[in-house]
Write an enzyme that holds these catalytic residues in place. Structure first.
Site, short mmCIF file in Angstrom:
data_model
loop_
_atom_site.label_atom_id
_atom_site.label_comp_id
_atom_site.label_asym_id
_atom_site.label_seq_id
_atom_site.Cartn_x
_atom_site.Cartn_y
_atom_site.Cartn_z
N ASP A 13 0.81 -1.21 0.00
CA ASP A 13 0.00 0.00 0.00
C ASP A 13 0.85 1.28 0.00
O ASP A 13 0.47 2.29 0.57
CB ASP A 13 -1.05 -0.01 1.13
CG ASP A 13 -0.43 0.19 2.51
OD1 ASP A 13 0.78 -0.09 2.69
OD2 ASP A 13 -1.17 0.61 3.42
N ASP A 18 7.04 0.22 2.43
CA ASP A 18 6.57 -0.72 1.40
C ASP A 18 7.53 -0.72 0.20
O ASP A 18 7.79 -1.77 -0.40
CB ASP A 18 5.17 -0.33 0.89
CG ASP A 18 4.09 -0.41 1.97
OD1 ASP A 18 4.08 0.46 2.87
OD2 ASP A 18 3.26 -1.34 1.91
N ASP A 43 -2.45 3.43 2.56
CA ASP A 43 -1.48 4.37 3.12
C ASP A 43 -0.72 5.07 1.97
O ASP A 43 0.49 5.26 2.02
CB ASP A 43 -0.50 3.61 4.02
CG ASP A 43 0.19 4.53 5.04
OD1 ASP A 43 -0.12 5.72 5.06
OD2 ASP A 43 1.03 4.02 5.79
N TRP A 82 -0.14 11.19 5.48
CA TRP A 82 0.59 9.94 5.29
C TRP A 82 0.41 9.42 3.87
O TRP A 82 1.34 8.92 3.25
CB TRP A 82 0.09 8.85 6.26
CG TRP A 82 0.30 9.14 7.70
CD1 TRP A 82 0.86 10.25 8.26
CD2 TRP A 82 -0.08 8.29 8.78
NE1 TRP A 82 0.85 10.14 9.63
CE2 TRP A 82 0.28 8.96 9.97
CE3 TRP A 82 -0.70 7.04 8.88
CZ2 TRP A 82 0.06 8.40 11.24
CZ3 TRP A 82 -0.92 6.48 10.13
CH2 TRP A 82 -0.55 7.16 11.28
N THR A 132 1.59 -6.08 2.89
CA THR A 132 2.15 -5.08 3.79
C THR A 132 1.23 -3.87 3.96
O THR A 132 1.66 -2.78 4.29
CB THR A 132 3.54 -4.62 3.28
OG1 THR A 132 3.38 -4.09 1.96
CG2 THR A 132 4.52 -5.77 3.25
N ASN A 181 -2.87 -1.18 9.86
CA ASN A 181 -3.28 -1.99 8.71
C ASN A 181 -4.56 -2.76 9.03
O ASN A 181 -5.42 -2.96 8.17
CB ASN A 181 -2.18 -2.97 8.29
CG ASN A 181 -1.04 -2.28 7.57
OD1 ASN A 181 -1.19 -1.15 7.10
ND2 ASN A 181 0.11 -2.94 7.48
N TRP A 254 8.57 -1.57 9.42
CA TRP A 254 7.48 -2.53 9.63
C TRP A 254 7.43 -3.60 8.52
O TRP A 254 7.57 -4.80 8.79
CB TRP A 254 6.13 -1.80 9.61
CG TRP A 254 5.82 -0.80 10.66
CD1 TRP A 254 5.40 -1.06 11.94
CD2 TRP A 254 5.81 0.63 10.53
NE1 TRP A 254 5.14 0.13 12.60
CE2 TRP A 254 5.37 1.17 11.77
CE3 TRP A 254 6.12 1.52 9.49
CZ2 TRP A 254 5.24 2.55 12.00
CZ3 TRP A 254 5.98 2.88 9.71
CH2 TRP A 254 5.55 3.39 10.96
N ASP A 255 7.19 -3.11 7.31
CA ASP A 255 6.94 -4.04 6.20
C ASP A 255 8.21 -4.74 5.76
O ASP A 255 8.20 -5.90 5.33
CB ASP A 255 6.37 -3.26 5.01
CG ASP A 255 5.06 -2.57 5.36
OD1 ASP A 255 4.49 -2.89 6.42
OD2 ASP A 255 4.63 -1.71 4.57
O1 AGV Z 1 1.17 0.21 10.95
C1 AGV Z 1 2.24 0.05 10.12
C2 AGV Z 1 1.86 0.10 8.64
C3 AGV Z 1 2.97 -0.48 7.78
O2 AGV Z 1 2.42 -1.30 6.75
N1 AGV Z 1 1.62 1.44 8.03
C4 AGV Z 1 2.97 1.94 7.72
C5 AGV Z 1 3.73 0.73 7.21
O3 AGV Z 1 3.77 0.74 5.81
C6 AGV Z 1 0.71 2.36 8.68
C7 AGV Z 1 1.28 3.41 9.60
C8 AGV Z 1 1.30 3.41 10.98
N2 AGV Z 1 1.83 4.58 11.43
C9 AGV Z 1 2.16 5.32 10.33
C10 AGV Z 1 1.83 4.61 9.18
C11 AGV Z 1 2.71 6.61 10.17
N3 AGV Z 1 3.00 7.36 11.23
N4 AGV Z 1 2.92 7.08 8.92
C12 AGV Z 1 2.59 6.34 7.86
N5 AGV Z 1 2.04 5.12 7.95
CA CA Z 2 2.42 -0.63 4.37
#
Ligand code: AGV
Ligand code: CA
Length: 317
Positions: A13, A18, A43, A82, A132, A181, A254-255
């Site tokens: 995403d 990613d 995202d 984001w 992811t 996610n 994370w991913d």
């Molecule tokens: O919760 C982690 C997920 C992962 O797949 N996403 C970001 C990673 O690609 C969401 C996310 C959580 N906090 C974020 C996220 C942040 N502060 N900024 C962007 N995305």
């Molecule tokens: Ca992601």
């Protein structure tokens, strides 16, 4: 070893991590063969993320990996700020030495969720899905094709959930126990949990151990003669301001850790078989709960099932 590379569909995403994950998957052709990529409009801005993906593929010489954009909607959308952050990757000169017409040739017209099924259906062997982002695309094919779909999936390696640690959702009306996610589409987690699809979950419990630090990015400089390293360092550099802007909540790999665990099993030697369920609605929606934790069951939750879960990363880094 002479083993054939594992066929993988990358369902992402478009977040900063990613894209580093895409680099990692492409960098190990002896282990992984990426047969297709689906992008969820979660995202990211999906059109931007698809372009970035196509340009990265082209830059690295992968000219036959199809990319499709899913049209499935959010239950709880990501913040716009984001979603636009992927633009910082899309503008990088290193991936823009290509002409847009040849790049677009691998963009599939079919919606990503349908193309995911097309990919699975037409492959002879069972495929691993590295997911992811939210589980919406995987849930879609399970809803539409049931056991037939489940039988074609070797495993879903999913970055998501927070089992024994706090979630990362900060949203009005939510109790903060969910990971994003899962929160983006909580019912999708329930659908996957209620299916027979083998899933390996890489939750915040482990990804909390891999903050993106300046040290990590400096190290790519020592291998700057390699395009993959320059790209990885460049992409990670887009989130480095988090180290001083939000020291208590840095950006994490994370991913990327999720794909790394798939590639190097010794990274995550401890894979628990965890009995858990998913909360699909209400103030804890998107929470993944270990069955041994005392949380009242209600109509808000999926059935319990055993999930392979990476709870601990063994290597130092
Ligand atoms: O919760 C982690 C997920 C992962 O797949 N996403 C970001 C990673 O690609 C969401 C996310 C959580 N906090 C974020 C996220 C942040 N502060 N900024 C962007 N995305
Ligand atoms: Ca992601």
């Amino acid at each position: 070893t002479a083993a054939k590379p594992q066929k993988v569909i990358f369902d992402h995403d478009g977040g900063i991590d990613d894209f580093v994950t895409l680099l990692l998957l492409l960098s190990k052709p002896e282990l992984v063969s990426v047969v297709g990529i689906t992008i969820l409009d979660a995202d990211c801005r999906a059109e931007v993320a698809a372009n970035t993906t196509l340009k990265l593929l082209h830059t690295l010489g992968f000219n036959d990996i199809p990319v499709a954009i899913s049209t499935l909607p959010a239950v709880n959308p990501f913040p716009d700020i984001w979603r636009w952050s992927g633009l910082t990757v899309d503008v990088q000169p290193l991936i823009n030495q290509v002409d847009s017409i040849s790049v677009k040739q691998n963009l599939v017209q079919q919606p990503g969720q349908d193309f995911l099924w097309e990919l699975l259906r037409t492959q002879l062997e069972r495929i691993t899905i590295v997911a992811t982002g939210p589980l919406s695309n995987v849930a879609y094919i399970i809803k539409h094709y049931g056991d037939e779909a489940a039988a074609r999936i070797k495993e879903v390696w999913w970055m998501g959930g927070a089992v024994y640690v706090q979630g990362n959702v900060d949203y009005p009306g939510h109790d903060g126990s969910a990971e994003w996610n899962a929160f983006w589409d909580p019912p999708a987690v329930g659908v996957v949990w209620n299916s027979s699809v083998p899933i390996v979950m890489v939750p915040l419990d482990v990804t909390n151990h891999v903050p993106v630090t300046p040290d990590l990015i400096y190290r790519f400089g020592r291998q700057a003669e390699y395009l993959y390293s320059v790209l990885a360092g460049t992409i990670w550099s887009k989130v480095i301001s988090w180290v001083y802007e939000r020291p208590l909540e840095p950006y994490f790999a994370w991913d990327t850790l999720t794909a790394a665990c798939l590639l190097s099993r010794e990274l995550c030697a401890r894979v628990d078989d965890l009995v858990s369920y998913a909360v699909v609605s209400g103030p804890s929606q998107g929470r993944v709960v270990a069955a041994n934790q005392c949380v009242a069951r209600s109509s808000d939750v999926s059935r319990q099932r055993t999930i392979a879960t990476v709870i601990q990363v063994d290597a130092e880094e």
